[in-house]
Design an enzyme around this catalytic site. Sequence first.
Site, PDB file in Angstrom:
ATOM      1  N   ASP A 128       0.966  -1.176   0.200  1.00 33.05           N
ATOM      2  CA  ASP A 128       0.045   0.004  -0.097  1.00 33.05           C
ATOM      3  C   ASP A 128       0.919   1.287   0.127  1.00 33.05           C
ATOM      4  OD1 ASP A 128      -1.558   2.141   0.645  1.00 33.05           O
ATOM      5  OD2 ASP A 128      -1.752   1.387   2.778  1.00 33.05           O
ATOM      6  N   ASN A 139       1.222   8.593  -0.227  1.00 34.56           N
ATOM      7  CA  ASN A 139       1.767   9.595  -1.018  1.00 34.56           C
ATOM      8  C   ASN A 139       3.117   9.941   0.377  1.00 34.56           C
ATOM      9  OD1 ASN A 139       1.206  11.319  -3.212  1.00 34.56           O
ATOM     10  ND2 ASN A 139      -0.766  10.684  -2.529  1.00 34.56           N
ATOM     11  N   THR A 140       3.056   9.675   1.394  1.00 37.49           N
ATOM     12  CA  THR A 140       3.897   9.880   2.740  1.00 37.49           C
ATOM     13  C   THR A 140       4.735   8.390   2.955  1.00 37.49           C
ATOM     14  OG1 THR A 140       2.305  11.496   3.611  1.00 37.49           O
ATOM     15  CG2 THR A 140       4.060  10.773   5.005  1.00 37.49           C
ATOM     16  N   ASP A 199      -6.028   3.852  -3.389  1.00 37.63           N
ATOM     17  CA  ASP A 199      -6.508   3.380  -1.923  1.00 37.63           C
ATOM     18  C   ASP A 199      -7.745   3.559  -1.583  1.00 37.63           C
ATOM     19  OD1 ASP A 199      -6.016   6.249  -2.534  1.00 37.63           O
ATOM     20  OD2 ASP A 199      -5.290   6.620  -0.540  1.00 37.63           O
TER      21      ASP A 199
HETATM   22  N1  LIG Z   1      -0.584  11.485  17.425  1.00 35.24           N
HETATM   23  C1  LIG Z   1       0.027  11.489  16.358  1.00 35.24           C
HETATM   24  N2  LIG Z   1       0.383  12.666  15.685  1.00 35.24           N
HETATM   25  C2  LIG Z   1       0.961  12.744  14.586  1.00 35.24           C
HETATM   26  N3  LIG Z   1       1.145  11.512  13.501  1.00 35.24           N
HETATM   27  C3  LIG Z   1       0.676  10.485  13.921  1.00 35.24           C
HETATM   28  C4  LIG Z   1       0.049  10.097  15.272  1.00 35.24           C
HETATM   29  N4  LIG Z   1      -0.448   8.881  15.481  1.00 35.24           N
HETATM   30  C5  LIG Z   1      -0.182   8.426  14.358  1.00 35.24           C
HETATM   31  N5  LIG Z   1       0.437   9.263  13.642  1.00 35.24           N
HETATM   32  C6  LIG Z   1       0.830   9.117  11.953  1.00 35.24           C
HETATM   33  O1  LIG Z   1       0.040   8.566  11.428  1.00 35.24           O
HETATM   34  C7  LIG Z   1       0.757   7.780  10.143  1.00 35.24           C
HETATM   35  C8  LIG Z   1       0.090   6.692   9.679  1.00 35.24           C
HETATM   36  O2  LIG Z   1      -0.930   7.053   9.005  1.00 35.24           O
HETATM   37  P1  LIG Z   1      -1.430   6.611   7.692  1.00 35.24           P
HETATM   38  O3  LIG Z   1      -0.390   5.176   7.296  1.00 35.24           O
HETATM   39  O4  LIG Z   1      -2.926   6.257   7.713  1.00 35.24           O
HETATM   40  O5  LIG Z   1      -1.147   7.558   6.562  1.00 35.24           O
HETATM   41  P2  LIG Z   1       0.417   8.057   6.019  1.00 35.24           P
HETATM   42  O6  LIG Z   1       1.114   6.870   6.047  1.00 35.24           O
HETATM   43  O7  LIG Z   1       0.671   9.274   6.910  1.00 35.24           O
HETATM   44  O8  LIG Z   1      -0.357   8.721   4.719  1.00 35.24           O
HETATM   45  P3  LIG Z   1      -0.455   7.838   3.359  1.00 35.24           P
HETATM   46  O9  LIG Z   1      -1.027   6.454   3.352  1.00 35.24           O
HETATM   47  O10 LIG Z   1      -1.241   9.005   2.390  1.00 35.24           O
HETATM   48  O11 LIG Z   1       0.937   7.949   2.617  1.00 35.24           O
HETATM   49  C9  LIG Z   1       2.011   7.566  10.640  1.00 35.24           C
HETATM   50  O12 LIG Z   1       2.954   8.355   9.899  1.00 35.24           O
HETATM   51  C10 LIG Z   1       2.130   8.053  12.096  1.00 35.24           C
HETATM   52  O13 LIG Z   1       3.199   8.699  12.518  1.00 35.24           O
HETATM   53  C1  LIG Z   2      -6.527  11.584  -2.340  1.00 37.87           C
HETATM   54  C2  LIG Z   2      -5.378  10.827  -2.203  1.00 37.87           C
HETATM   55  C3  LIG Z   2      -4.044  11.469  -2.234  1.00 37.87           C
HETATM   56  C4  LIG Z   2      -5.421  10.002  -0.905  1.00 37.87           C
HETATM   57  O1  LIG Z   2      -4.541   9.155  -0.613  1.00 37.87           O
HETATM   58  C5  LIG Z   2      -5.274   9.612  -3.356  1.00 37.87           C
HETATM   59  O2  LIG Z   2      -6.524   8.761  -3.315  1.00 37.87           O
HETATM   60  C6  LIG Z   2      -5.132  10.324  -4.806  1.00 37.87           C
HETATM   61  O3  LIG Z   2      -4.289  10.772  -5.140  1.00 37.87           O
HETATM   62  N1  LIG Z   2      -6.426  10.312  -5.378  1.00 37.87           N
HETATM   63  C7  LIG Z   2      -6.469  10.522  -6.933  1.00 37.87           C
HETATM   64  C8  LIG Z   2      -7.727  11.489  -7.129  1.00 37.87           C
HETATM   65  C9  LIG Z   2      -9.107  10.832  -6.515  1.00 37.87           C
HETATM   66  O4  LIG Z   2      -9.018   9.916  -5.800  1.00 37.87           O
HETATM   67  O5  LIG Z   2     -10.162  11.304  -7.054  1.00 37.87           O
HETATM   68  K   LIG Z   3      -3.319   5.218   3.877  1.00 37.49           K
END
Ligand SMILES: Nc1ncnc2c1ncn2[C@@H]1O[C@H](COP(=O)(O)OP(=O)(O)OP(=O)(O)O)[C@@H](O)[C@H]1O
Ligand SMILES: CC(C)(CO)[C@@H](O)C(=O)NCCC(=O)O
Ligand SMILES: [K+]
Length: 257
Positions: free
Chosen positions: A6, A9-10, A109
């Site tokens: 999975d 973006n982060t 996602d």
């Molecule tokens: N209290 C908190 N404050 C800040 N960040 C938090 C906290 N608890 C959890 N997180 C963060 O949440 C993140 C996990 O979130 P998730 O995997 O849903 O999204 P993401 O990895 O940040 O985004 P994406 O999936 O878009 O790359 C981790 O990076 C973790 O550091």
């Molecule tokens: C909205 C995010 C950034 C969430 O991760 C991702 O699903 C994405 O890049 N979507 C493309 C545009 C859309 O979902 O309509």
């Molecule tokens: K995610």
Amino acid sequence: MLLAIDCGNTNTVFSLWDGTQFVATWRTATEHQRTADQYYVWLSSLMALQKIEATVDAVIISSTVPRVVFNLRVLCNRYFDCRPLVVGKPECRLPVEVRVDAGTQVGPDRLVNTVAGHDLYGGDLIVVDFGTATTFDVVASDGAYVGGVIAPGVNLSMEALHMAAAALPHVDVTRPDTVVGRNTVACMQSGIFWGYVGLVGGICARIREERDRPMRVIGTGGLAPLFASGEDLFDAIEPELTMHGLRIIHDFNKDTP
Ligand SMILES: Nc1ncnc2c1ncn2[C@@H]1O[C@H](COP(=O)(O)OP(=O)(O)OP(=O)(O)O)[C@@H](O)[C@H]1O
Ligand SMILES: CC(C)(CO)[C@@H](O)C(=O)NCCC(=O)O
Ligand SMILES: [K+]
């Protein structure tokens, strides 16, 4: 074993499914420069550390960052001798219908989350994911994806405050003791925490009103438990929702000729 990836973006999350359960999950920052060889060194050393003697023979990928898919494909070909199933590509079928404007590319996602939500809870549903963006995705009673809402992510909003205002520090997101803060950090935490409680509650109420039916709300993503503590926002929290959806989509494509 199935390797489910999975890629957000982060962060990018890798999970190994042994046919019965996910036996390991590893997280790394998403970087499109990372090569197949780098992924493999990282993955194989983690597997060795956890004494997992797995042969990966299938891979499914959801990526919101198109550029990383190339190197993940090379990883699969070179080290696992398989072709990955990539959500959003025409050869990857979904068990549900996607009812959006023609030509719209829904983030994979978001589709995966709705497939998983429908599998676990049926419809009608709203899936809220606290990732880089805060997304709301609506599942109809037949499981179809019918659209959603994209709001800025919680950490992104906090970072934006810090970046744009010279006197605002970098602050962690947490639930403040009071709404009215008596120092800068408490004020910022309140704005973000109660702001998002209001945003999530408000958007879900409007979606229910617009669709004129009861809908359950499922929360996922790292910050979902924190926001669940603020108010009665969710009917359930499913931290592994995306991985669950990836596994279902993989099985669906394997079992349906
Ligand atoms: N209290 C908190 N404050 C800040 N960040 C938090 C906290 N608890 C959890 N997180 C963060 O949440 C993140 C996990 O979130 P998730 O995997 O849903 O999204 P993401 O990895 O940040 O985004 P994406 O999936 O878009 O790359 C981790 O990076 C973790 O550091
Ligand atoms: C909205 C995010 C950034 C969430 O991760 C991702 O699903 C994405 O890049 N979507 C493309 C545009 C859309 O979902 O309509
Ligand atoms: K995610």
